[in-house]
Design an enzyme around this catalytic site. Sequence first.
Site, PDB file in Angstrom:
ATOM      1  N   HIS A   1       1.568   5.409  -1.717  1.00  0.00           N
ATOM      2  CA  HIS A   1       1.184   6.574  -2.531  1.00  0.00           C
ATOM      3  C   HIS A   1       2.432   7.141  -3.177  1.00  0.00           C
ATOM      4  O   HIS A   1       3.353   7.588  -2.478  1.00  0.00           O
ATOM      5  CB  HIS A   1       0.523   7.644  -1.654  1.00  0.00           C
ATOM      6  CG  HIS A   1      -0.745   7.164  -1.033  1.00  0.00           C
ATOM      7  ND1 HIS A   1      -1.985   7.326  -1.628  1.00  0.00           N
ATOM      8  CD2 HIS A   1      -0.976   6.478   0.117  1.00  0.00           C
ATOM      9  CE1 HIS A   1      -2.912   6.784  -0.856  1.00  0.00           C
ATOM     10  NE2 HIS A   1      -2.325   6.253   0.202  1.00  0.00           N
TER      11      HIS A   1
ATOM     12  N   HIS B   1     -10.437   0.952   1.929  1.00  0.00           N
ATOM     13  CA  HIS B   1     -10.230   1.937   2.998  1.00  0.00           C
ATOM     14  C   HIS B   1     -11.434   1.771   3.922  1.00  0.00           C
ATOM     15  O   HIS B   1     -12.529   2.237   3.610  1.00  0.00           O
ATOM     16  CB  HIS B   1     -10.140   3.361   2.434  1.00  0.00           C
ATOM     17  CG  HIS B   1      -9.844   4.375   3.499  1.00  0.00           C
ATOM     18  ND1 HIS B   1      -8.640   5.031   3.606  1.00  0.00           N
ATOM     19  CD2 HIS B   1     -10.598   4.820   4.537  1.00  0.00           C
ATOM     20  CE1 HIS B   1      -8.664   5.835   4.661  1.00  0.00           C
ATOM     21  NE2 HIS B   1      -9.840   5.733   5.238  1.00  0.00           N
TER      22      HIS B   1
ATOM     23  N   LYS C   1      -9.309  -0.501  -5.732  1.00  0.00           N
ATOM     24  CA  LYS C   1      -9.343   0.173  -4.434  1.00  0.00           C
ATOM     25  C   LYS C   1     -10.705   0.804  -4.202  1.00  0.00           C
ATOM     26  O   LYS C   1     -11.187   1.574  -5.041  1.00  0.00           O
ATOM     27  CB  LYS C   1      -8.268   1.259  -4.405  1.00  0.00           C
ATOM     28  CG  LYS C   1      -8.278   2.122  -3.146  1.00  0.00           C
ATOM     29  CD  LYS C   1      -7.788   1.344  -1.926  1.00  0.00           C
ATOM     30  CE  LYS C   1      -7.917   2.171  -0.661  1.00  0.00           C
ATOM     31  NZ  LYS C   1      -6.664   2.483  -0.028  1.00  0.00           N
TER      32      LYS C   1
ATOM     33  N   HIS D   1      -4.495  -0.739   5.859  1.00  0.00           N
ATOM     34  CA  HIS D   1      -4.059   0.004   7.053  1.00  0.00           C
ATOM     35  C   HIS D   1      -5.019  -0.171   8.236  1.00  0.00           C
ATOM     36  O   HIS D   1      -5.619   0.785   8.726  1.00  0.00           O
ATOM     37  CB  HIS D   1      -3.835   1.487   6.756  1.00  0.00           C
ATOM     38  CG  HIS D   1      -4.832   2.152   5.855  1.00  0.00           C
ATOM     39  ND1 HIS D   1      -6.173   2.074   6.041  1.00  0.00           N
ATOM     40  CD2 HIS D   1      -4.650   2.922   4.756  1.00  0.00           C
ATOM     41  CE1 HIS D   1      -6.772   2.763   5.095  1.00  0.00           C
ATOM     42  NE2 HIS D   1      -5.888   3.284   4.301  1.00  0.00           N
TER      43      HIS D   1
ATOM     44  N   ASP E   1       1.585   2.670   3.497  1.00  0.00           N
ATOM     45  CA  ASP E   1       0.752   3.862   3.335  1.00  0.00           C
ATOM     46  C   ASP E   1       1.612   5.122   3.387  1.00  0.00           C
ATOM     47  O   ASP E   1       1.143   6.178   3.815  1.00  0.00           O
ATOM     48  CB  ASP E   1      -0.372   3.921   4.385  1.00  0.00           C
ATOM     49  CG  ASP E   1      -1.513   4.848   3.945  1.00  0.00           C
ATOM     50  OD1 ASP E   1      -1.540   5.248   2.769  1.00  0.00           O
ATOM     51  OD2 ASP E   1      -2.358   5.172   4.787  1.00  0.00           O
TER      52      ASP E   1
ATOM     53  N   HIS F   1       0.875  -1.200   0.000  1.00  0.00           N
ATOM     54  CA  HIS F   1       0.000   0.000   0.000  1.00  0.00           C
ATOM     55  C   HIS F   1       0.899   1.233   0.000  1.00  0.00           C
ATOM     56  O   HIS F   1       1.526   1.558   1.011  1.00  0.00           O
ATOM     57  CB  HIS F   1      -0.905   0.009   1.229  1.00  0.00           C
ATOM     58  CG  HIS F   1      -1.824   1.186   1.284  1.00  0.00           C
ATOM     59  ND1 HIS F   1      -3.168   1.068   1.556  1.00  0.00           N
ATOM     60  CD2 HIS F   1      -1.621   2.513   1.088  1.00  0.00           C
ATOM     61  CE1 HIS F   1      -3.731   2.262   1.536  1.00  0.00           C
ATOM     62  NE2 HIS F   1      -2.803   3.163   1.258  1.00  0.00           N
TER      63      HIS F   1
HETATM   64  O1  DOR Z   1      -3.329   9.341   5.638  1.00  0.00           O
HETATM   65  C1  DOR Z   1      -3.701   9.042   4.523  1.00  0.00           C
HETATM   66  N1  DOR Z   1      -3.179   9.618   3.425  1.00  0.00           N
HETATM   67  N2  DOR Z   1      -4.682   8.141   4.392  1.00  0.00           N
HETATM   68  C2  DOR Z   1      -5.235   7.870   3.206  1.00  0.00           C
HETATM   69  O2  DOR Z   1      -6.124   7.076   3.160  1.00  0.00           O
HETATM   70  C3  DOR Z   1      -4.828   8.626   2.002  1.00  0.00           C
HETATM   71  C4  DOR Z   1      -3.486   9.140   2.121  1.00  0.00           C
HETATM   72  C5  DOR Z   1      -3.111  10.167   1.069  1.00  0.00           C
HETATM   73  O3  DOR Z   1      -3.378   9.948  -0.107  1.00  0.00           O
HETATM   74  O4  DOR Z   1      -2.505  11.179   1.433  1.00  0.00           O
HETATM   75 ZN    ZN Z   2      -3.260   5.118   1.644  1.00  0.00          ZN
END
Ligand code: DOR
Ligand code: ZN
Length: 349
Positions: free
Chosen positions: A15, A136, A99, A174, A247, A13
């Site tokens: 970003h 999520h 997702k 998460h 995450d 997971h």
């Molecule tokens: O803390 C987070 N940041 N939780 C999420 O679900 C998305 C993520 C983000 O894209 O910044």
């Molecule tokens: Zn995330």
Amino acid sequence: MTTLIIRKPDDWHLHLRDGAMLEAVLPHTAAHFARAIVMPNLVPPIVTAAQAAAYRERIMAALPERLDFNPLMTLYLTEETDAADVEAGFRNGLVVAVKLYPAGATTNSQSGVREIERVYPVLERMAAIGMPLCIHGEVTNPEIDIFDREAVFIETVLDPLRKRIPGLRVVMEHVTTRDGVDYVRSQDKDMAATITTHHLMINRNAILAGGIRPHYYCLPVAKREVHRLALRDAAVSGDARFFLGTDSAPHTDPLKENACGCAGIFSAPNTLACLAHVFEEENALDRLEAFVSLNGPGFYRLPPNESRIRLERRNEPVGFPTKIETGDGPVTVFDPMVSLHWNVTVEAG
Ligand code: DOR
Ligand code: ZN
């Protein structure tokens, strides 16, 4: 034990964002991880297989040549998602998972799902082809306290969904509560969960006690200590249904240090050093490989990586930058509030 050699980990997971931010953060993950499940919550989101293919090309173009890294793409589920497009993307190997963001639950989730019944046809198709759904798991109902949103989601959305489509392979992303851990343990092998590095290290005091600390704010928000301990117990247990999803979610400092700061913790540079620290504290270094390198591929039905990394425990603390610079501005690195002693290198060959 001062040296540990384990299979190269994967991040289930992550970003990576796009543009200048992608360029700055990608090398930190690719330095230690062979693969990562890449979140689709860009603006606009990655909804179709064609968009996922184009995004994957941008990631590969941003990858430094010396690094070997395979981004595993996901699609952002909307109420308009086309089941045939999802299936085609999965069958040709491009798209690994879908997702589900409840609309409004987190960063860039406004195009997410409002009524789960509307996406049942896509989910039924995914169950038929064995394609995982990453969730999520928080309700967005404003009457529900933010610290209860995961537990209420499990009861009112996830469990009914599992009963309605039992063959669907689900990852609760998460997971942050004992309720979540208990739920996964009560289910069959088609129900798994990722756990972040930061939720193993901080509880909600990090955000709120002695001053508000926006760099510890993420979603789902960190909970009480009893929940952190349950997450630790699950992560170090060796149970194949729990695996790492960092995450790691970069936002620039001005967007975090703000009257309405963004959710997200950027942990890619020190995440493995933090995890070795946690597993050492739990006397479970022999189970670190299961959590970071074996259980995830097992669930996703992919072979574990053949290459290896070396974790060496140093007497002196290993330093990490407090921030990285990006073309969009500085991004603060997760500060675990303890000194880290594990140095990570990739094994040659
Ligand atoms: O803390 C987070 N940041 N939780 C999420 O679900 C998305 C993520 C983000 O894209 O910044
Ligand atoms: Zn995330």
